[in-house]
Design a protein around this motif. Structure first.
Motif, PDB file in Angstrom:
ATOM      1  N   PRO A 163      59.773  69.866  41.353  1.00 19.73           N
ATOM      2  CA  PRO A 163      60.023  68.505  41.848  1.00 19.73           C
ATOM      3  C   PRO A 163      59.673  67.392  40.861  1.00 19.73           C
ATOM      4  O   PRO A 163      58.703  67.468  40.122  1.00 19.73           O
ATOM      5  N   PHE A 164      60.530  66.390  40.890  1.00 15.32           N
ATOM      6  CA  PHE A 164      60.355  65.122  40.174  1.00 15.32           C
ATOM      7  C   PHE A 164      60.462  65.252  38.660  1.00 15.32           C
ATOM      8  O   PHE A 164      60.135  64.310  37.935  1.00 15.32           O
ATOM      9  N   ALA A 165      60.931  66.391  38.190  1.00 17.79           N
ATOM     10  CA  ALA A 165      61.246  66.500  36.768  1.00 17.79           C
ATOM     11  C   ALA A 165      62.478  65.651  36.458  1.00 17.79           C
ATOM     12  O   ALA A 165      63.435  65.602  37.246  1.00 17.79           O
ATOM     13  N   SER A 166      62.453  64.982  35.311  1.00 17.83           N
ATOM     14  CA  SER A 166      63.573  64.169  34.845  1.00 17.83           C
ATOM     15  C   SER A 166      64.076  64.786  33.548  1.00 17.83           C
ATOM     16  O   SER A 166      63.398  64.741  32.517  1.00 17.83           O
ATOM     17  N   VAL A 167      65.261  65.348  33.596  1.00 17.28           N
ATOM     18  CA  VAL A 167      65.763  66.163  32.499  1.00 17.28           C
ATOM     19  C   VAL A 167      67.138  65.653  32.062  1.00 17.28           C
ATOM     20  O   VAL A 167      68.065  65.587  32.874  1.00 17.28           O
ATOM     21  N   GLY A 168      67.250  65.287  30.787  1.00 17.15           N
ATOM     22  CA  GLY A 168      68.541  64.897  30.236  1.00 17.15           C
ATOM     23  C   GLY A 168      68.868  63.426  30.319  1.00 17.15           C
ATOM     24  O   GLY A 168      69.972  63.021  29.934  1.00 17.15           O
ATOM     25  N   HIS A 169      67.953  62.608  30.801  1.00 14.18           N
ATOM     26  CA  HIS A 169      68.213  61.178  30.879  1.00 14.18           C
ATOM     27  C   HIS A 169      68.068  60.514  29.503  1.00 14.18           C
ATOM     28  O   HIS A 169      67.562  61.101  28.559  1.00 14.18           O
ATOM     29  N   ARG A 170      68.493  59.284  29.427  1.00 13.29           N
ATOM     30  CA  ARG A 170      68.554  58.508  28.193  1.00 13.29           C
ATOM     31  C   ARG A 170      67.253  58.623  27.389  1.00 13.29           C
ATOM     32  O   ARG A 170      66.159  58.444  27.931  1.00 13.29           O
ATOM     33  N   PRO A 171      67.328  58.904  26.079  1.00  9.18           N
ATOM     34  CA  PRO A 171      66.118  59.011  25.260  1.00  9.18           C
ATOM     35  C   PRO A 171      65.342  57.698  25.213  1.00  9.18           C
ATOM     36  O   PRO A 171      65.911  56.613  25.342  1.00  9.18           O
ATOM     37  N   GLN A 172      64.059  57.807  25.016  1.00  8.13           N
ATOM     38  CA  GLN A 172      63.197  56.632  24.867  1.00  8.13           C
ATOM     39  C   GLN A 172      63.201  56.194  23.399  1.00  8.13           C
ATOM     40  O   GLN A 172      62.188  56.255  22.706  1.00  8.13           O
TER      41      GLN A 172
ATOM     42  N   ILE B 123      59.905  74.618  34.177  1.00 10.70           N
ATOM     43  CA  ILE B 123      59.636  73.203  33.947  1.00 10.70           C
ATOM     44  C   ILE B 123      58.978  72.665  35.200  1.00 10.70           C
ATOM     45  O   ILE B 123      59.601  72.583  36.259  1.00 10.70           O
ATOM     46  N   ARG B 124      57.714  72.297  35.089  1.00  5.37           N
ATOM     47  CA  ARG B 124      56.944  71.957  36.272  1.00  5.37           C
ATOM     48  C   ARG B 124      57.062  70.474  36.623  1.00  5.37           C
ATOM     49  O   ARG B 124      57.798  69.711  36.009  1.00  5.37           O
ATOM     50  N   GLU B 125      56.294  70.074  37.650  1.00  2.00           N
ATOM     51  CA  GLU B 125      56.453  68.781  38.290  1.00  2.00           C
ATOM     52  C   GLU B 125      56.322  67.619  37.303  1.00  2.00           C
ATOM     53  O   GLU B 125      55.418  67.580  36.478  1.00  2.00           O
ATOM     54  N   ALA B 126      57.258  66.663  37.425  1.00  2.00           N
ATOM     55  CA  ALA B 126      57.221  65.377  36.712  1.00  2.00           C
ATOM     56  C   ALA B 126      57.339  65.507  35.199  1.00  2.00           C
ATOM     57  O   ALA B 126      57.054  64.552  34.477  1.00  2.00           O
ATOM     58  N   ALA B 127      57.743  66.659  34.715  1.00  2.00           N
ATOM     59  CA  ALA B 127      58.015  66.768  33.283  1.00  2.00           C
ATOM     60  C   ALA B 127      59.247  65.936  32.927  1.00  2.00           C
ATOM     61  O   ALA B 127      60.145  65.737  33.754  1.00  2.00           O
TER      62      ALA B 127
END
Length: 269
Positions: A62-71, A90-94
């Motif tokens: 849960p709450f992993a963000s994967v593949g979104h716009r680079p920082q 890939i664990r939580e909020a990674a």
């Protein structure tokens, strides 16, 4: 093999490609260009975007963000990629970002990696197989991490840094230089503290090979002559030893970062 199972509350683009046995749990979001290979599981509340590919048998919590716009302010919407290998967890909020044009357009994570809660893998990082990142580890952009590396909790790695295979990084370390294969680094700022002997034994390297590696380590990080001279001496003396040659090749390869040294400049292991 069964087709994908998608919870009624999930939002999955019809353009996404889902393999057999994929499970998408409640409140997940899967974008247009995502590819999930067979038996991938999104537990719940996972957000996948961009040109992201996840290998077979991987799990995302849960709450992993994967593949979104680079920082990265140099990113201008280019169709860069994120490729994650098989059997990764890939664990939580990674958070894991795709590549950028300046870095080769690719972030890549190998097979059998464990990325624990709230860890971060930045744009254009290349991560090997069987890498473990404990909670809150941060891998900055353009880093190259070898196979079987272990990161202790809350450790962070500077941009463009290399970490050699089988290295160990202690908790709360700030790594701003390259870590040799089989090395161990600890501290803020981190220094080389010896060889990862526990890891070498766990991976069943022969005792004689470990002894030769220790002897080469003492030679390379002794106080006599220059580092280049000591590396050349070790290369010649241990020319038939693959572990030592791994270290020699790593040190002599071009890099944007300095090689981490023992804090006193000399070997203690």
């Amino acid at each position: 093999m069964s087709q994908a199972t998608v919870h009624s509350s999930a939002i999955v683009s019809p353009k996404a490609r889902l393999g057999n046995g994929v499970k998408i749990g409640p409140f997940c979001i899967v974008g247009d260009d995502v590819v999930l290979h067979d038996n991938v599981e999104l537990v719940s509340h996972v957000a996948l975007e961009g040109h992201t590919e996840i290998g077979a048998g991987s799990q995302v919590y849960p709450f992993a963000s994967v593949g979104h716009r680079p920082q990265d302010r140099k990113y201008h919407g280019e169709a860069s990629r994120l490729v994650i290998g098989e059997r990764c967890i890939i664990r939580e909020a990674a958070t894991i970002n795709p590549g950028t044009e300046a870095g080769g357009m690719l972030t890549q994570i190998g097979n059998d990696c464990l990325i624990m809660a709230s860890a971060h893998v930045a744009h254009d990082a290349i991560i090997g197989n069987n890498v473990i990142m404990a909670n809150y580890v941060g891998i900055a952009g353009h880093c190259h991490i070898g196979d079987n590396v272990i990161f202790g909790g809350s450790s962070v790695v500077h941009q463009f840094t290399r970490v050699g295979p089988h290295a160990f990084i202690g908790a709360h370390s700030m790594v701003d230089g390259d870590i040799i294969p089989y090395g161990m680094a600890v501290g803020n700022r981190a220094s080389l503290t010896g060889l990862n002997l526990v890891g070498l034994k766990r991976h069943k390297f022969e005792r004689e090979a470990i002894h030769r590696l220790r002897a080469a380590y003492r030679m390379i990080f002794s106080s006599e002559g220059t580092l280049r001279e000591r590396v050349e001496d070790a290369a010649g003396l241990f020319k038939d030893d693959p572990l030592v040659q791994d270290v020699v090749a790593f040190i002599t390869a071009a890099s944007d970062r300095p090689i981490l040294l023992p804090r006193n400049g000399n070997a203690t292991d």
